[in-house]
Enzyme design. Structure first.
Site, PDB file in Angstrom:
ATOM      1  N   TYR A 151       0.788  -1.275  -0.070  1.00  0.00           N
ATOM      2  CA  TYR A 151       0.027   0.101   0.131  1.00  0.00           C
ATOM      3  C   TYR A 151       0.974   1.312  -0.099  1.00  0.00           C
ATOM      4  O   TYR A 151       1.842   1.422   0.720  1.00  0.00           O
ATOM      5  CB  TYR A 151      -0.959   0.112   1.342  1.00  0.00           C
ATOM      6  CG  TYR A 151      -1.882   1.165   1.443  1.00  0.00           C
ATOM      7  CD1 TYR A 151      -2.958   1.449   0.657  1.00  0.00           C
ATOM      8  CD2 TYR A 151      -1.615   2.440   2.454  1.00  0.00           C
ATOM      9  CE1 TYR A 151      -3.800   2.509   0.595  1.00  0.00           C
ATOM     10  CE2 TYR A 151      -2.256   3.385   2.392  1.00  0.00           C
ATOM     11  CZ  TYR A 151      -3.279   3.555   1.421  1.00  0.00           C
ATOM     12  OH  TYR A 151      -4.436   4.552   1.612  1.00  0.00           O
TER      13      TYR A 151
ATOM     14  N   ASP B 219       9.281   2.665  -0.088  1.00  0.00           N
ATOM     15  CA  ASP B 219       8.157   3.389   0.871  1.00  0.00           C
ATOM     16  C   ASP B 219       8.316   3.106   2.165  1.00  0.00           C
ATOM     17  O   ASP B 219       7.765   1.846   2.661  1.00  0.00           O
ATOM     18  CB  ASP B 219       6.878   3.089  -0.039  1.00  0.00           C
ATOM     19  CG  ASP B 219       5.617   3.815   0.826  1.00  0.00           C
ATOM     20  OD1 ASP B 219       5.934   4.429   1.926  1.00  0.00           O
ATOM     21  OD2 ASP B 219       4.629   3.483   0.411  1.00  0.00           O
TER      22      ASP B 219
ATOM     23  N   LYS C   9       4.345   9.003   8.924  1.00  0.00           N
ATOM     24  CA  LYS C   9       3.915   8.532  10.223  1.00  0.00           C
ATOM     25  C   LYS C   9       4.794   8.977  11.270  1.00  0.00           C
ATOM     26  O   LYS C   9       4.492   9.989  12.008  1.00  0.00           O
ATOM     27  CB  LYS C   9       3.860   6.900  10.462  1.00  0.00           C
ATOM     28  CG  LYS C   9       2.676   6.510   9.246  1.00  0.00           C
ATOM     29  CD  LYS C   9       2.262   5.184   9.347  1.00  0.00           C
ATOM     30  CE  LYS C   9       0.948   4.906   8.664  1.00  0.00           C
ATOM     31  NZ  LYS C   9       0.953   4.430   7.038  1.00  0.00           N
TER      32      LYS C   9
HETATM   33  C1  LIG Z   1       0.460   4.606   5.751  1.00  0.00           C
HETATM   34  C2  LIG Z   1       1.017   4.500   4.518  1.00  0.00           C
HETATM   35  C3  LIG Z   1       0.946   5.363   3.381  1.00  0.00           C
HETATM   36  C4  LIG Z   1      -0.118   6.383   3.219  1.00  0.00           C
HETATM   37  O1  LIG Z   1       0.137   7.383   4.345  1.00  0.00           O
HETATM   38  P1  LIG Z   1      -1.195   8.270   4.543  1.00  0.00           P
HETATM   39  O2  LIG Z   1      -0.310   9.411   5.518  1.00  0.00           O
HETATM   40  O3  LIG Z   1      -1.908   7.680   5.167  1.00  0.00           O
HETATM   41  O4  LIG Z   1      -1.433   9.028   3.378  1.00  0.00           O
HETATM   42  C5  LIG Z   1       1.697   5.009   2.171  1.00  0.00           C
HETATM   43  N1  LIG Z   1       2.568   4.247   2.246  1.00  0.00           N
HETATM   44  C6  LIG Z   1       2.861   3.191   3.396  1.00  0.00           C
HETATM   45  C7  LIG Z   1       3.891   2.222   3.326  1.00  0.00           C
HETATM   46  C8  LIG Z   1       2.038   3.468   4.583  1.00  0.00           C
HETATM   47  O5  LIG Z   1       2.209   2.474   5.508  1.00  0.00           O
END
Ligand SMILES: *Cc1c(COP(=O)(O)O)cnc(C)c1O
Length: 425
Positions: free
Chosen positions: A147, A242, A270
């Site tokens: 994701y 990511d 995060k």
């Molecule tokens: C949480 C997350 C996102 C998205 O971040 P948001 O701040 O919710 O838009 C993208 N990539 C990874 C790996 C994530 O865990």
């Protein structure tokens, strides 16, 4: 602990439903897949959240991994409060942006230049635009079950059998938006090499979660990560790690430090905002130079580099960079996980773990990719979630999410959790 009733939360949910779709501002919060309704939070501190019915829960979601220091860390809160007193946004540069950027680069040397945005979604979206602008290529490769936020071209599911045809995984995404996104199976070196042998020179970027956490925790083989690095390097493709969830989580320098692999670009989020909306994307200087105002790739943000978020981020990273922080968290997680392994042995549960994040899959065979996660018994998970909730523990509310241990999860708290898991499964 243990909960009495959730009457006020139930009423609050009905009220929310009259004005917010599904009653929530992010779908998984609705707790639909675990067969219940959301608790509404009144306050949180350390490892605990308290709902509006005054039930107290040990939290294992921790705002999806944000609070590695626990909820409401005093240093972080004080830094944010002091920043608010000076004004909460200007749309003009501040010193705090450079200060936090330097700290991020200190942790992630591969991010030679970086820019702040407000969410992980924005970070990955911007990184991909930069990679496309830099290479002059269009195709993006992502992996099944990873994701990267909800930008249109990332809401993509693998087409049936054929790697080159993808389908949108959400309504409202035109086919044209996903035509340039190719979805490959995660942790499958052979499929990766085969695709790159034929198409590598057309691929702008590969984006991946170096340890997947958004299909539940799935740790890839290190050889897979090395293969990704090798094929992208060979074909002039930008490799984007990511690390929105793994950054500052698996080590100060994220998965890339833990596994010793250097991507071309990285996204973090995060933890980096200390509980406020901040994320960042960055990478090699020559790549990042394509960004406006230096180069032709446009990207911007009214609240980007927000001074309150920057202050909270600085205070967070300063604590994380202290000697021994990660070794202690790792040690505590090791102890917890080894006890947990004994509890679940022979119970049809797979425990996947990396550092301080873990998922218990209600699955009788090893979980190494997205297809494996689908074999999990979701009904059993839902029951487990509700059992844990009734014992005062809020685990991440989906089989396909990670749980996060913070420094506020003391050995005593973790022992109570272990006992509760034993009873709940
Ligand atoms: C949480 C997350 C996102 C998205 O971040 P948001 O701040 O919710 O838009 C993208 N990539 C990874 C790996 C994530 O865990």
């Amino acid at each position: 602990m243990g909960i009495n009733d959730r009457k006020k939360s139930a009423a609050a949910f009905q009220e929310a439903l009259t004005v917010i779709p599904g009653g929530v501002n992010s779908p998984v919060r609705a707790l639909k897949s675990v067969g219940t309704t959301p608790l509404f939070v009144k306050e949180a501190k350390g490892a605990y959240i308290t709902d509006i019915d005054d039930n107290k829960f040990i939290d294992f979601c921790m705002s999806w991994g944000v609070f590695i220091l626990g909820h409401g860390n005093d240093d972080v809160n004080n830094a944010a409060k002091a920043a608010i007193e000076r004004g909460s946004s200007y749309g003009i540069p501040t010193l705090a942006e450079t200060e936090l950027a330097k700290r991020v680069r200190n942790a992630f040397p591969s991010m030679e230049r970086l820019r702040f945005v407000n969410s992980g979604t924005e970070a990955t979206m911007s990184a991909i635009r930069v990679a496309r602008g830099f290479t002059g290529r269009d195709i993006l490769v992502k992996f099944e079950g990873n994701y990267h936020g909800h930008a249109d071209h990332l809401l993509v599911a693998a087409g049936s059998g054929v790697a080159n045809i993808s389908n949108a995984s959400s309504a409202g995404v035109p086919q044209g938006f996903v035509n340039y996104t190719v979805v490959l199976p995660y942790n499958d070196e052979e499929a990766l090499r085969k695709y790159f042998k034929e198409n590598g020179d057309k691929v702008a970027a590969v984006i991946l979660e170096p340890v997947a956490c958004n299909m539940g925790v799935v740790v890839p083989d290190e050889s897979f990560l090395h293969a990704v690095r090798e094929v992208t390097e060979k074909s002039g493709t930008i490799l984007i790690f990511d690390e929105v969830i793994t950054g500052f989580r698996l080590s100060f320098g994220g998965a890339q430090q833990r596994f010793g692999i250097k991507p071309d670009m990285t996204t973090v989020g995060k933890i980096v905002g200390g509980g406020f909306p901040a994320a960042a994307f960055g990478g090699r200087e020559d790549i990042m130079r394509v960004l406006a105002p230096e180069g032709p790739v446009y990207q911007a943000g009214t609240l980007s580099g927000n001074p309150v978020a920057m202050a909270a981020g600085i205070a967070t990273l300063d604590t994380l960079s202290k000697d021994g922080f990660y070794s202690e968290l790792e040690q505590r997680s090791d102890n917890f996980i080894s006890k947990l392994e004994k509890i679940i042995a022979g119970k049809g549960i797979q425990l996947n773990r990396c550092g301080s994040m873990f998922t218990m899959f209600f699955n009788s065979s090893p979980v190494r990719n997205f297809q494996d996660t689908k074999k999990s018994d979701q009904e059993r998970f839902a029951k487990y979630f509700r059992n844990m909730l009734s014992r005062g523990i809020y685990v991440s509310p989906s089989q396909f999410e990670g749980n996060f241990i913070s420094v506020c999860h003391t050995p005593e708290i973790l022992d109570y959790v272990l006992k509760s898991i034993e009873e709940s499964i």
